[in-house]
Design a protein around this motif. Sequence first.
Motif, mmCIF file in Angstrom:
data_model
loop_
_atom_site.group_PDB
_atom_site.id
_atom_site.type_symbol
_atom_site.label_atom_id
_atom_site.label_comp_id
_atom_site.label_asym_id
_atom_site.label_seq_id
_atom_site.Cartn_x
_atom_site.Cartn_y
_atom_site.Cartn_z
ATOM 1 N N SER A 118 0.849 -1.189 0.000
ATOM 2 C CA SER A 118 0.000 0.000 0.000
ATOM 3 C C SER A 118 0.886 1.241 0.000
ATOM 4 C CB SER A 118 -0.906 0.017 1.230
ATOM 5 O OG SER A 118 -1.540 1.279 1.370
ATOM 6 N N PHE A 119 0.732 2.067 -1.019
ATOM 7 C CA PHE A 119 1.585 3.251 -1.131
ATOM 8 C C PHE A 119 1.439 4.163 0.075
ATOM 9 C CE2 PHE A 119 2.421 7.632 -2.348
ATOM 10 C CZ PHE A 119 3.681 7.538 -2.927
ATOM 11 N N PHE A 120 0.227 4.387 0.551
ATOM 12 C CA PHE A 120 0.022 5.375 1.601
ATOM 13 C C PHE A 120 0.326 4.839 2.995
ATOM 14 C CE2 PHE A 120 -2.486 7.226 -1.854
ATOM 15 C CZ PHE A 120 -1.876 8.464 -1.891
ATOM 16 N N ARG A 121 0.628 3.568 3.104
ATOM 17 C CA ARG A 121 1.192 3.060 4.350
ATOM 18 C C ARG A 121 2.715 3.132 4.307
ATOM 19 N NH1 ARG A 121 -2.426 0.678 7.663
ATOM 20 N NH2 ARG A 121 -4.462 0.130 6.790
ATOM 21 N N PHE A 122 3.239 3.086 3.124
ATOM 22 C CA PHE A 122 4.676 3.131 2.896
ATOM 23 C C PHE A 122 5.205 4.567 2.833
ATOM 24 C CE2 PHE A 122 7.354 3.798 -0.999
ATOM 25 C CZ PHE A 122 8.582 3.409 -0.483
ATOM 26 N N ALA A 123 4.400 5.473 2.253
ATOM 27 C CA ALA A 123 4.834 6.853 2.035
ATOM 28 C C ALA A 123 4.208 7.783 3.063
ATOM 29 C CB ALA A 123 4.445 7.309 0.631
ATOM 30 N N GLU A 124 5.019 8.641 3.636
ATOM 31 C CA GLU A 124 4.553 9.632 4.609
ATOM 32 C C GLU A 124 4.632 11.013 3.976
ATOM 33 O OE1 GLU A 124 5.676 11.099 9.158
ATOM 34 O OE2 GLU A 124 6.681 9.367 8.249
ATOM 35 N N ILE A 125 3.507 11.744 4.010
ATOM 36 C CA ILE A 125 3.432 13.082 3.421
ATOM 37 C C ILE A 125 3.365 14.105 4.553
ATOM 38 C CG2 ILE A 125 2.144 14.619 1.899
ATOM 39 C CD1 ILE A 125 0.958 12.163 0.561
ATOM 40 N N PRO A 126 4.286 15.048 4.610
ATOM 41 C CA PRO A 126 4.228 16.073 5.663
ATOM 42 C C PRO A 126 2.879 16.790 5.678
ATOM 43 C CG PRO A 126 6.323 16.191 4.487
ATOM 44 C CD PRO A 126 5.457 15.217 3.731
ATOM 45 N N GLU A 127 2.382 17.104 6.873
ATOM 46 C CA GLU A 127 1.080 17.755 7.007
ATOM 47 C C GLU A 127 1.022 19.086 6.284
ATOM 48 O OE1 GLU A 127 -0.095 18.105 11.044
ATOM 49 O OE2 GLU A 127 -0.134 15.943 11.422
ATOM 50 N N SER A 128 2.147 19.760 6.170
ATOM 51 C CA SER A 128 2.172 21.060 5.503
ATOM 52 C C SER A 128 1.926 20.950 4.003
ATOM 53 C CB SER A 128 3.525 21.741 5.735
ATOM 54 O OG SER A 128 4.585 20.929 5.259
ATOM 55 N N ASN A 129 1.962 19.741 3.468
ATOM 56 C CA ASN A 129 1.744 19.558 2.029
ATOM 57 C C ASN A 129 0.268 19.358 1.703
ATOM 58 O OD1 ASN A 129 4.458 19.744 1.693
ATOM 59 N ND2 ASN A 129 4.808 17.629 1.106
ATOM 60 N N ASP A 130 -0.594 20.144 2.362
ATOM 61 C CA ASP A 130 -2.022 20.047 2.086
ATOM 62 C C ASP A 130 -2.393 20.643 0.734
ATOM 63 O OD1 ASP A 130 -1.498 22.656 2.763
ATOM 64 O OD2 ASP A 130 -3.023 22.798 4.328
ATOM 65 N N GLU A 159 1.185 3.433 -6.669
ATOM 66 C CA GLU A 159 1.201 1.973 -6.744
ATOM 67 C C GLU A 159 2.551 1.435 -6.311
ATOM 68 O OE1 GLU A 159 0.709 -1.610 -10.085
ATOM 69 O OE2 GLU A 159 0.642 0.507 -10.670
ATOM 70 N N ILE A 160 2.540 0.330 -5.598
ATOM 71 C CA ILE A 160 3.747 -0.443 -5.318
ATOM 72 C C ILE A 160 3.584 -1.802 -5.983
ATOM 73 C CG2 ILE A 160 5.165 -1.557 -3.553
ATOM 74 C CD1 ILE A 160 4.367 0.613 -1.615
ATOM 75 N N ASP A 161 4.564 -2.209 -6.757
ATOM 76 C CA ASP A 161 4.535 -3.507 -7.432
ATOM 77 C C ASP A 161 5.703 -4.338 -6.910
ATOM 78 O OD1 ASP A 161 4.587 -5.676 -9.136
ATOM 79 O OD2 ASP A 161 4.180 -4.511 -10.943
#
Length: 405
Positions: free
Chosen positions: A84-96, A104-106
């Motif tokens: 799951s991309f969004f479990r693997f990737a963390e987006i800083p809160e300021s990037n709203d 996708e992760i393959d």
Amino acid sequence: MKIKRIIILICTMIILFTSSLPIILAEDTKARVEFVASEPDANGYFTLTMSVANAKFNAFQFVLRYNKNSLQPIDQSTLQATDSFFRFAEIPESNDWMSTIGTEIDPSLGLIDFTGYVSPGNYVAVDAAKIDNAANIGAAGLILFEFHFQRINAEPVMIEIAKAETNKASRMNFPEGSALVYGGTSLAAAISITLPPSLGQSTTIDTSDFPVEEVANVNENQNPNPDAGSAQNTGEIRPATVAERLKDTLILQIGNYAAASNGVLCHIYPGEKAVTPYIKDSRTFIPIRFVAEKLGMTVEWNANYRTVSFYKDGKVLCMTIGALEFTIDNVAYSMDTVAEITMDRTMVPIRFVAQALGHAVEWNPESQMIYITRNELPWDFSNEVEKQATSDVSLILSPLLRDFV
């Protein structure tokens, strides 16, 4: 996968171009994208931080390739392997300001895809001026993602941009593996992936490193389309940027009512979507008035004689609907097919347009694109600048983007 990749790019750019940005292939701009890995802990966990600097963009798209035998993407919360991309990737809160699609992760190929864009009505500015519906990032840089990995054995670690290469996993329909996009064009960028010595070797690519080549001779092997015009090798140096290549170039596409003139998106005949280039009896027909006017000619139509005349620099070209013969400065020439009226527009076979107007014409069967260029500088499909220009024009001529003019 091809349809998916095209849809991802189109959907991204549709949202972008609801703004007032002109759809134009602008001058190349150097940007900097950095992926920096931390030192792994005792269990092999580490983060890969992605940041961007010196860049003005609306959207970005990347495909990363990793050694699936020595690394695995990790759920940042559970520290377990994930696809799951969004479990693997963390987006800083300021990037709203940022929205993402096409993530996708393959694990079977060791590929990670992600596309992001500036959400409509938003902006982000760091060490730079505010631009509506765009990210404008100066030298201070901005973190976009933190990716979480685990090293699972002592094999060499590899993380790189998934640029298409022999025997390496990549996305067939995204061979460059990376793109920053602003105003409808991909920007040149220096992209680095920095790993600590304990993990492996760092890599750097520069998407502005295009080769400068001399014009190659155009022959039947290089130019298999029977509709293409002839061009001579003058030894002229190839354009070094996309903007230079698209200057004095007109690009049309079979079945498409839009075109790119000097890199700018335009409609062939506004409001007449049925008038498009087409193929008939193995010949490519184009709307001659549009093409001639874009090439700087004056056009006159005589309804009584059903003739169309073109004037430029003291030269006169005359064609008659339904006739094989046409004239240039009263000298007769012959075609092997006739001009015709379709949807109340004069359509002519493109090979004879090239001869008559003194331009080179090239054909790309894959993209169904027609390239009309200066005779001394024909389109070179093997050149990296031409490849990037084709990619950029394909994007702005996409079925859902072409109405944003």
